[in-house]
Design an enzyme around this catalytic site. Structure first.
Site, PDB file in Angstrom:
ATOM      1  N   ASP A 146       0.830  -1.206   0.000  1.00 27.30           N
ATOM      2  CA  ASP A 146       0.000   0.000   0.000  1.00 27.30           C
ATOM      3  C   ASP A 146       0.866   1.258   0.000  1.00 27.30           C
ATOM      4  O   ASP A 146       0.651   2.158  -0.789  1.00 27.30           O
ATOM      5  CB  ASP A 146      -0.907   0.023   1.235  1.00 27.30           C
ATOM      6  CG  ASP A 146      -1.806  -1.211   1.301  1.00 27.30           C
ATOM      7  OD1 ASP A 146      -2.124  -1.756   0.230  1.00 27.30           O
ATOM      8  OD2 ASP A 146      -2.167  -1.633   2.414  1.00 27.30           O
ATOM      9  N   HIS A 200       4.251  20.901   5.250  1.00 28.29           N
ATOM     10  CA  HIS A 200       3.002  21.166   4.533  1.00 28.29           C
ATOM     11  C   HIS A 200       2.171  19.900   4.471  1.00 28.29           C
ATOM     12  O   HIS A 200       2.614  18.838   4.886  1.00 28.29           O
ATOM     13  CB  HIS A 200       3.269  21.731   3.134  1.00 28.29           C
ATOM     14  CG  HIS A 200       3.973  20.793   2.209  1.00 28.29           C
ATOM     15  ND1 HIS A 200       5.310  20.488   2.334  1.00 28.29           N
ATOM     16  CD2 HIS A 200       3.523  20.090   1.132  1.00 28.29           C
ATOM     17  CE1 HIS A 200       5.646  19.641   1.383  1.00 28.29           C
ATOM     18  NE2 HIS A 200       4.586  19.377   0.637  1.00 28.29           N
ATOM     19  N   HIS A 231       7.036  22.729  -7.810  1.00 30.53           N
ATOM     20  CA  HIS A 231       8.462  22.708  -7.454  1.00 30.53           C
ATOM     21  C   HIS A 231       9.265  23.604  -8.388  1.00 30.53           C
ATOM     22  O   HIS A 231       9.034  23.627  -9.606  1.00 30.53           O
ATOM     23  CB  HIS A 231       8.993  21.278  -7.525  1.00 30.53           C
ATOM     24  CG  HIS A 231       8.233  20.324  -6.655  1.00 30.53           C
ATOM     25  ND1 HIS A 231       8.574  20.074  -5.355  1.00 30.53           N
ATOM     26  CD2 HIS A 231       7.122  19.590  -6.900  1.00 30.53           C
ATOM     27  CE1 HIS A 231       7.711  19.216  -4.825  1.00 30.53           C
ATOM     28  NE2 HIS A 231       6.820  18.902  -5.750  1.00 30.53           N
ATOM     29  N   ASP A 261       9.760  21.573  -0.133  1.00 29.98           N
ATOM     30  CA  ASP A 261       8.961  21.667  -1.357  1.00 29.98           C
ATOM     31  C   ASP A 261       8.642  23.132  -1.575  1.00 29.98           C
ATOM     32  O   ASP A 261       7.974  23.742  -0.741  1.00 29.98           O
ATOM     33  CB  ASP A 261       7.631  20.912  -1.199  1.00 29.98           C
ATOM     34  CG  ASP A 261       7.804  19.412  -1.195  1.00 29.98           C
ATOM     35  OD1 ASP A 261       8.874  18.958  -0.751  1.00 29.98           O
ATOM     36  OD2 ASP A 261       6.871  18.708  -1.608  1.00 29.98           O
ATOM     37  N   ASP A 296      14.946  21.953  -2.515  1.00 27.53           N
ATOM     38  CA  ASP A 296      14.114  21.041  -3.331  1.00 27.53           C
ATOM     39  C   ASP A 296      14.727  20.740  -4.703  1.00 27.53           C
ATOM     40  O   ASP A 296      14.917  21.651  -5.501  1.00 27.53           O
ATOM     41  CB  ASP A 296      12.756  21.748  -3.482  1.00 27.53           C
ATOM     42  CG  ASP A 296      11.716  20.958  -4.251  1.00 27.53           C
ATOM     43  OD1 ASP A 296      12.047  19.902  -4.808  1.00 27.53           O
ATOM     44  OD2 ASP A 296      10.556  21.418  -4.272  1.00 27.53           O
TER      45      ASP A 296
HETATM   46 ZN   LIG Z   1       4.568  18.858  -1.521  1.00 22.39          ZN
END
Ligand SMILES: [Zn+2]
Length: 603
Positions: free
Chosen positions: A93, A116, A413, A208, A240
């Site tokens: 999963d 986030h 991004h 991010d 990022d």
């Molecule tokens: Zn994100």
């Protein structure tokens, strides 16, 4: 622990020590910081601790982001994400980080900060939280709302200590770490960058992000904070790497909104827009467009409806109530007054759009004149299912718009030029690319070098590999903590390993062949003809010949091995030999390698 100019919303100062655990003081001195760092034991003058960055995920993949910052007796954890399995993990999963190191050191954990609300940063919380000794988690309002919803699905909503902080305002003191947060754009509101003041210097953590001067929620990145940090002198920037290979700037959310507006303006019939339920910013733009074009909006898809509810209750999504309609009421309005927002932009199996495309959605049937917009790009691995859904929609007569045709999506991004700008603003001494596979990290490292970071100050590490800073020197060490993939399968966490996966793959490729041999306990002779059961190998009814031959072969092989003096009575050895020989026999007959399982029953 919290030191701050402001009191946390909804909490009186006197509540803070209770809520945030030991060591809370509102006016913490530098002395007490040394104490919380555990250096008052008398040994601290012998060896100064190194500041350590311990990545537990996100450096060899896009997903399962989690890392720890450690100094002496204090650990700060950042993010607890999951990863979706790839095609060589059948039946799995999710994949979550290996937290053995943190479990061993859980007494040192002073807090967890979640940057986030995306699952690759929050999704492992329900699986890992208890093992970490139930630390306090801090995040921004929308993120806390999304985490709560997920915890409810696990029945854990009352167990997890969640505190809401306001990005750019609240300052946390967690052990020796002073953590400031600042607004950083992404494709979900309430994304935070972190500025962590440590005894070795300031770390800026930007996992991010992108720069967007006209984001959907109208709140751009806090550039002045970035400039201030750059002026203060930053020890290391973590940034990022997801789009490090893409030249130029990320398209602004505003440009996407303009394109969506034109498409909706030109649509004669209904408009159906599929996107991620977590792309709250995109959902906001769609709502803006619908309002301008005087269309009613209906949402479809369980996660879409749930996330819209949470985000709007927290004012992270602004919806005027008069444009909302129930999906069951769409036929009460003229087609050119209806806009449907749904899940399924990745062609996910039971999602709203997949059901719509297959004609299986109860309320929404696609018809000629409909415009369907995929406002997302297919995640690698999903292209096939996305294409299938598109083909079905075209077949039903819809006009289908996707990213290759028009800018109906932009990434969350940063692209290369923005990555350079970030490094230019922060001017870090050391640069550490994060969030991406090794090749992305390396391209990002090159970008950093191009804008003037000396090669030896660019630190690229693997999951589990520790980066250390001592007296202003930084290095990627050879020290490693466990960082393997922990698989979640149903209720099991970590119980499916490589051996189980290998078996699953073998069975998926060539099936399974079970032989049951019943043996007389006294004589050691076969009592009845062996039973053969197979699945996924051959259709037995149409291959009676082969089954016949196999049965004879089993008898012959059993007699041979059972007669062997060394093997006599050693059923385990006989089974191993049967497995090998039968495997060879089946390969000779079919050129297939099913998993062979001999079972011997003594009677
Ligand atoms: Zn994100």
């Amino acid at each position: 622990m919290i030191t701050r100019e402001r009191t946390l919303r909804g909490l009186r100062k006197t509540d803070l020590s209770k809520t945030f655990g030991r060591g809370y003081s509102n006016t913490q001195t530098s002395e007490s910081r040394v104490n919380t760092a555990g250096q008052a034991s008398g040994h601290n003058f012998l060896k100064k601790p190194a500041l350590r960055f311990i990545p537990l995920g996100g450096l060899e993949e896009v997903g399962k982001n989690m890392s720890a910052i450690e100094y002496g007796n204090d650990i700060l954890v950042i993010d607890m994400g999951l990863m979706f399995p790839n095609e060589d993990m059948p039946g799995i999963d999710y994949v979550i980080p290996d937290i053995n190191y943190l479990v061993e050191n859980k007494d040192k954990i002073r807090g967890v900060i979640i940057t986030h609300g995306h699952l690759d940063h929050t999704g492992a919380i329900p699986y890992l939280y208890d093992k970490l000794g139930s630390p306090q988690i801090y995040s921004a309002p929308l993120t806390v709302g999304l985490i709560k919803k997920r915890l409810e699905e696990f029945g854990l909503e009352n167990r997890v200590k969640l505190a809401t902080i306001t990005p750019g305002e609240d300052v946390l003191q967690l052990g020796v770490f002073k953590v400031e947060t600042f607004r950083l754009n992404h494709n979900i509101p309430d994304n935070m960058g972190l500025a962590i003041t440590t005894p070795e210097g300031i770390l800026v953590y930007a996992t991010d992000w992108k720069f967007d001067h006209t984001p959907a929620d109208g709140r751009p990145t806090d550039f002045s904070k970035l400039a201030v940090l750059g002026g203060q002198g930053v020890l290391a920037l973590f940034s990022d790497s997801t789009n490090a290979q893409k030249p130029g700037h990320t398209i602004s959310e505003k440009e996407v909104e303009d394109v969506l507006f034109k498409l909706v303006e030109n649509a004669r019939g209904r408009v159906i827009i599929a996107t991620f339920s977590t792309l709250i910013s995109r959902i906001q733009q769609i709502l803006n467009v619908a309002r301008k074009m005087n269309r009613k909006v209906a949402f479809s898809g369980r996660s879409m409806i749930a996330n819209v509810e949470i985000a709007s209750s927290l004012k992270a999504l602004i919806i005027s109530a008069d444009i909302m309609i129930d999906v069951g009421d769409i036929n009460k309005f003229p087609d050119n007054r209806v806009l449907i927002v749904c899940t399924g932009s990745q062609g996910e199996e039971r999602s709203a759009l997949t059901r719509i495309a297959a004609g299986e959605h109860r309320q929404i049937k696609v018809k000629k004149g409909d415009t369907v917009i995929f406002s997302s790009s297919p995640i690698p691995g999903n292209e096939r299912s996305v294409n299938d859904v598109m083909d079905n929609l075209f077949r039903e007569g819809a006009r289908v718009i996707y990213q290759k045709l028009m800018d109906v999506h932009t990434s969350g991004h940063a692209y290369q030029e923005d990555l350079k700008l970030m490094i230019g603003l922060i001017k870090p001494k050391f640069f550490i690319p994060i969030h991406g596979e090794r090749h992305k990290l390396m391209v990002h490292a090159q970008i950093a070098e191009d804008v003037g970071i000396p090669e030896e100050n660019i630190l690229v590490s693997d999951n589990g590999q520790i980066i250390e800073f001592v007296d202003g020197r930084g290095s990627v060490t050879n020290k490693r903590v466990p960082a393997s993939y922990v698989m979640v399968d149903g209720l099991g966490v970590g119980d499916v390993g490589n051996i189980v996966l290998r078996d699953r793959k073998a069975m998926a490729a060539d099936g399974i062949f079970v032989v049951i041999v019943t043996v007389n306990h006294e004589t050691g002779q076969i009592v009845t003809s062996p039973d053969i059961i197979s699945r996924g190998f051959i259709y037995m009814r149409e291959n009676e010949n082969l089954v016949h031959k196999a049965r004879a072969e089993v008898k012959r092989l059993f007699a041979k091995h059972a007669a062997d003096r060394k093997a006599r009575g050693d059923w385990a050895l006989i089974k191993t030999k049967l497995r090998e020989d039968l495997g060879k026999f089946l390969y000779r007959e079919t050129e297939r390698r099913p998993m062979v399982i001999p079972v011997i029953i003594e009677v």
